[in-house]
Write a protein that holds these residues in place. Structure first.
Motif, short mmCIF file in Angstrom:
data_model
loop_
_atom_site.label_atom_id
_atom_site.label_comp_id
_atom_site.label_asym_id
_atom_site.label_seq_id
_atom_site.Cartn_x
_atom_site.Cartn_y
_atom_site.Cartn_z
N LEU A 114 0.81 -1.21 0.00
CA LEU A 114 0.00 0.00 0.00
C LEU A 114 0.84 1.27 0.00
O LEU A 114 0.46 2.28 -0.59
N ALA A 115 2.01 1.21 0.64
CA ALA A 115 2.85 2.41 0.74
C ALA A 115 3.38 2.87 -0.61
O ALA A 115 3.92 3.98 -0.72
N SER A 116 3.22 2.04 -1.65
CA SER A 116 3.68 2.43 -2.99
C SER A 116 2.64 3.23 -3.76
O SER A 116 2.82 3.48 -4.96
N LEU A 117 1.59 3.66 -3.11
CA LEU A 117 0.52 4.40 -3.79
C LEU A 117 1.06 5.63 -4.50
O LEU A 117 2.03 6.27 -4.05
N THR A 118 0.41 5.95 -5.63
CA THR A 118 0.89 7.06 -6.46
C THR A 118 -0.14 8.16 -6.68
O THR A 118 0.17 9.15 -7.34
N THR A 119 -1.36 8.00 -6.18
CA THR A 119 -2.35 9.07 -6.30
C THR A 119 -1.76 10.34 -5.70
O THR A 119 -1.36 10.37 -4.54
N ARG A 120 -1.70 11.40 -6.49
CA ARG A 120 -0.92 12.59 -6.12
C ARG A 120 -1.81 13.73 -5.65
O ARG A 120 -2.89 13.97 -6.20
N ALA A 121 -1.35 14.43 -4.64
CA ALA A 121 -2.03 15.62 -4.14
C ALA A 121 -1.03 16.78 -4.13
O ALA A 121 0.03 16.69 -3.52
N VAL A 122 -1.39 17.85 -4.82
CA VAL A 122 -0.52 19.05 -4.90
C VAL A 122 -1.23 20.19 -4.19
O VAL A 122 -2.41 20.47 -4.46
N ARG A 123 -0.53 20.84 -3.28
CA ARG A 123 -1.12 21.95 -2.52
C ARG A 123 -1.32 23.16 -3.43
O ARG A 123 -0.43 23.58 -4.16
N ASP A 124 -2.54 23.72 -3.40
CA ASP A 124 -2.88 24.92 -4.15
C ASP A 124 -3.67 25.83 -3.23
O ASP A 124 -4.89 25.75 -3.14
N GLY A 125 -2.95 26.69 -2.50
CA GLY A 125 -3.61 27.57 -1.53
C GLY A 125 -4.20 26.77 -0.39
O GLY A 125 -3.51 26.01 0.29
N ASP A 126 -5.51 26.91 -0.18
CA ASP A 126 -6.16 26.20 0.92
C ASP A 126 -6.83 24.91 0.44
O ASP A 126 -7.73 24.38 1.09
N HIS A 127 -6.37 24.39 -0.71
CA HIS A 127 -6.88 23.12 -1.22
C HIS A 127 -5.73 22.22 -1.65
O HIS A 127 -4.61 22.68 -1.91
N TYR A 128 -6.01 20.92 -1.73
CA TYR A 128 -5.14 19.96 -2.42
C TYR A 128 -5.82 19.61 -3.73
O TYR A 128 -7.05 19.43 -3.78
N VAL A 129 -5.05 19.48 -4.80
CA VAL A 129 -5.58 19.05 -6.09
C VAL A 129 -5.14 17.60 -6.30
O VAL A 129 -3.94 17.30 -6.32
N ILE A 130 -6.13 16.70 -6.46
CA ILE A 130 -5.87 15.27 -6.45
C ILE A 130 -6.03 14.68 -7.85
O ILE A 130 -7.00 14.95 -8.56
N ASP A 131 -5.06 13.85 -8.25
CA ASP A 131 -5.13 13.09 -9.49
C ASP A 131 -4.66 11.66 -9.22
O ASP A 131 -3.60 11.46 -8.61
N GLY A 132 -5.44 10.69 -9.69
CA GLY A 132 -5.05 9.30 -9.51
C GLY A 132 -6.23 8.36 -9.57
O GLY A 132 -7.32 8.72 -10.05
N GLN A 133 -6.03 7.14 -9.07
CA GLN A 133 -7.07 6.12 -9.12
C GLN A 133 -6.99 5.24 -7.89
O GLN A 133 -5.90 4.88 -7.42
N LYS A 134 -8.16 4.88 -7.36
CA LYS A 134 -8.28 3.93 -6.26
C LYS A 134 -9.12 2.74 -6.72
O LYS A 134 -9.95 2.86 -7.63
N ILE A 135 -8.92 1.60 -6.07
CA ILE A 135 -9.66 0.40 -6.47
C ILE A 135 -10.02 -0.42 -5.23
O ILE A 135 -9.47 -0.21 -4.15
N TRP A 136 -11.00 -1.32 -5.40
CA TRP A 136 -11.49 -2.20 -4.33
C TRP A 136 -12.05 -1.41 -3.17
O TRP A 136 -11.85 -1.76 -2.01
N SER A 137 -12.73 -0.33 -3.47
CA SER A 137 -13.38 0.47 -2.43
C SER A 137 -14.77 -0.12 -2.16
O SER A 137 -15.66 -0.07 -3.01
N THR A 138 -14.95 -0.68 -0.97
CA THR A 138 -16.20 -1.37 -0.65
C THR A 138 -17.39 -0.43 -0.74
O THR A 138 -17.46 0.58 -0.04
N LEU A 139 -18.33 -0.77 -1.63
CA LEU A 139 -19.58 -0.03 -1.83
C LEU A 139 -19.33 1.46 -2.04
O LEU A 139 -20.15 2.30 -1.65
N GLY A 140 -18.21 1.79 -2.67
CA GLY A 140 -17.86 3.19 -2.89
C GLY A 140 -18.87 3.93 -3.73
O GLY A 140 -19.01 5.16 -3.62
N GLN A 141 -19.61 3.20 -4.57
CA GLN A 141 -20.60 3.84 -5.44
C GLN A 141 -21.76 4.44 -4.66
O GLN A 141 -22.52 5.26 -5.21
N HIS A 142 -21.91 4.07 -3.39
CA HIS A 142 -22.99 4.61 -2.56
C HIS A 142 -22.51 5.69 -1.59
O HIS A 142 -23.32 6.30 -0.89
N ALA A 143 -21.19 5.91 -1.52
CA ALA A 143 -20.61 6.70 -0.43
C ALA A 143 -20.79 8.21 -0.60
O ALA A 143 -20.81 8.74 -1.72
#
Length: 395
Positions: free
Chosen positions: A138-167
């Motif tokens: 898991l520590a090899s994850l590559t989904t990236r977050a770049v700080r932009d002022g008071d936000h992070y901008v996220i790019d990447g992909q996650k998988i095997w998220s239990t019932l994520g379609q309802h979250a």
């Protein structure tokens, strides 16, 4: 019998009485072949009832409705839920366990005030940890977050998220620093699943179920205020989430398995007295039932040690390994006694891993060799942290 013991038995009788009156009639039949919308509506209704009765959150702190229960009382609730074959809160288990426990330990007062009451009111959470190339490691994850002022901008992909379609919200691990050792550059965020740039696709499994989803993130903006802990401290925080999955979740599942032994006896052509003609099958069943009893005892002992502060959490890996093994053996035996007609039987949404539809249960059991950290990773944790063996060499 001590007064304390008498009080615990009274509590058990009260819980049992409530379940007798409130477990939905023939709920398994209602959920067999049910649509996703029917399943969601059913789970929301049952969640509301269990929360109102104070039985959904006995592991929460005392300031919350139903919280502050002793470990013995928590065990009683889980045992009685299993005994009554009450529906699992499958849609809410990430919210009630993973999210709640992580928020209580690491969240700011504002984050707790925002999300914990919302969970009680039905806010659904998923987990965004694993990635296509970062599952066991898991520590090899590559989904990236770049700080932009008071936000992070996220790019990447996650998988095997239990019932994520309802979250509604996601526990999200992202990489904020690629120049340091991989565990050191990870940050833990709370992401609104309705944010622009979030795309969630259900994954259809071999069973025909869609219990998991993959999440695609493209330019998603997450407020810095939604960060748990400090930047780049996410790996340590994630251990709280993972220990909850390997501990509290397995605690419930092991009791469900313990109270479902009659299904296997029935599948083998026996009766409630356990009358099985085939000597070999009887020996194998006794072996599996003994392992189920050992699992139940081991989980309860682990919980007591964790509450007493005598366990670092590594024993949760042993429990998770044993559950994966026992579930596989239990369902494999069921398949041997099942009719091939079960291959055409609709599965029961939210029924857990021991539904009595043996082909479905057996295929589903393979999930637990991976979920919550693969068996290989759990063995590494046991060998390195508990037995003091040398760390595995990097590939």
């Amino acid at each position: 019998m001590t007064v304390e013991r008498e009080g615990l038995e009274d509590f058990r009788l009260n819980v049992r009485s409530w379940l007798t009156q409130n477990v939905p009639h023939r709920w398994r039949a209602r959920m067999t072949g049910a649509s996703a919308d029917e399943f969601t509506a059913f789970q929301r209704e049952w969640m509301g009832k269990v929360v109102s009765a104070g039985l959904a959150t006995p592991h929460w702190s005392a300031q919350w409705p139903g919280g502050g229960r002793s470990l013995d009382e928590q065990i009683v609730i889980v045992e009685e839920m299993a005994r009554a074959d009450a529906p699992r809160l499958l849609l809410y288990f990430v919210a009630l366990y993973h999210a709640a426990m992580t928020l209580m330990e690491w969240g700011t007062e504002e984050q707790k005030a925002r999300h914990l009451p919302a969970i009680l009111n039905g806010e659904i959470w998923c987990q965004g940890f694993s990635e296509p190339n970062a599952g066991s490691d898991l520590a090899s994850l590559t989904t990236r977050a770049v700080r932009d002022g008071d936000h992070y901008v996220i790019d990447g992909q996650k998988i095997w998220s239990t019932l994520g379609q309802h979250a509604d919200y996601c526990l999200l691990l992202v990489r904020t620093d690629a120049s340091v050792p991989k565990q050191a550059g990870i940050t833990f965020l709370l992401m609104d699943m309705k944010s622009p740039g979030v795309e969630c696709r259900p994954i259809r499994q071999i069973t025909g179920d869609e219990e998991f989803a993959e999440i695609f993130l493209s330019g998603v903006r997450v407020p810095v205020a939604n960060r748990l802990g400090e930047e780049n401290a996410g790996w340590r925080i994630a251990q709280t989430t993972l220990n909850s999955e390997r501990g509290l979740t397995i605690f419930e599942l092991s009791e469900r398995l313990s109270w479902s032994r009659w299904r296997l006896i029935e599948a083998m052509g026996g009766n409630t007295g356990g009358s099985i003609v085939d000597d070999q099958l009887r020996r194998e069943m006794v072996d599996v039932f003994t392992k189920i009893e050992a699992l139940s005892a081991l989980v309860k002992e682990m919980m007591k040690r964790l509450v007493a502060g005598e366990d670092t959490g590594s024993s949760a890996s042993i429990v998770k390994l044993l559950y994966a093994q026992v579930l596989r053996e239990y369902t494999a035996l069921g398949v041997r006694g099942a009719s091939t007609s079960h291959l055409r039987t609709p599965f029961t949404l939210g029924a857990g891993h021991e539904t009595g539809n043996w082909w479905f249960d057996y295929m589903n059991s393979f999930m637990w060799t991976i979920a919550g950290g693969s068996n290989e990773i759990q063995r590494n944790i046991v060998s390195e942290r508990m037995l003091g063996m040398p760390r595995e060499r990097a590939a």
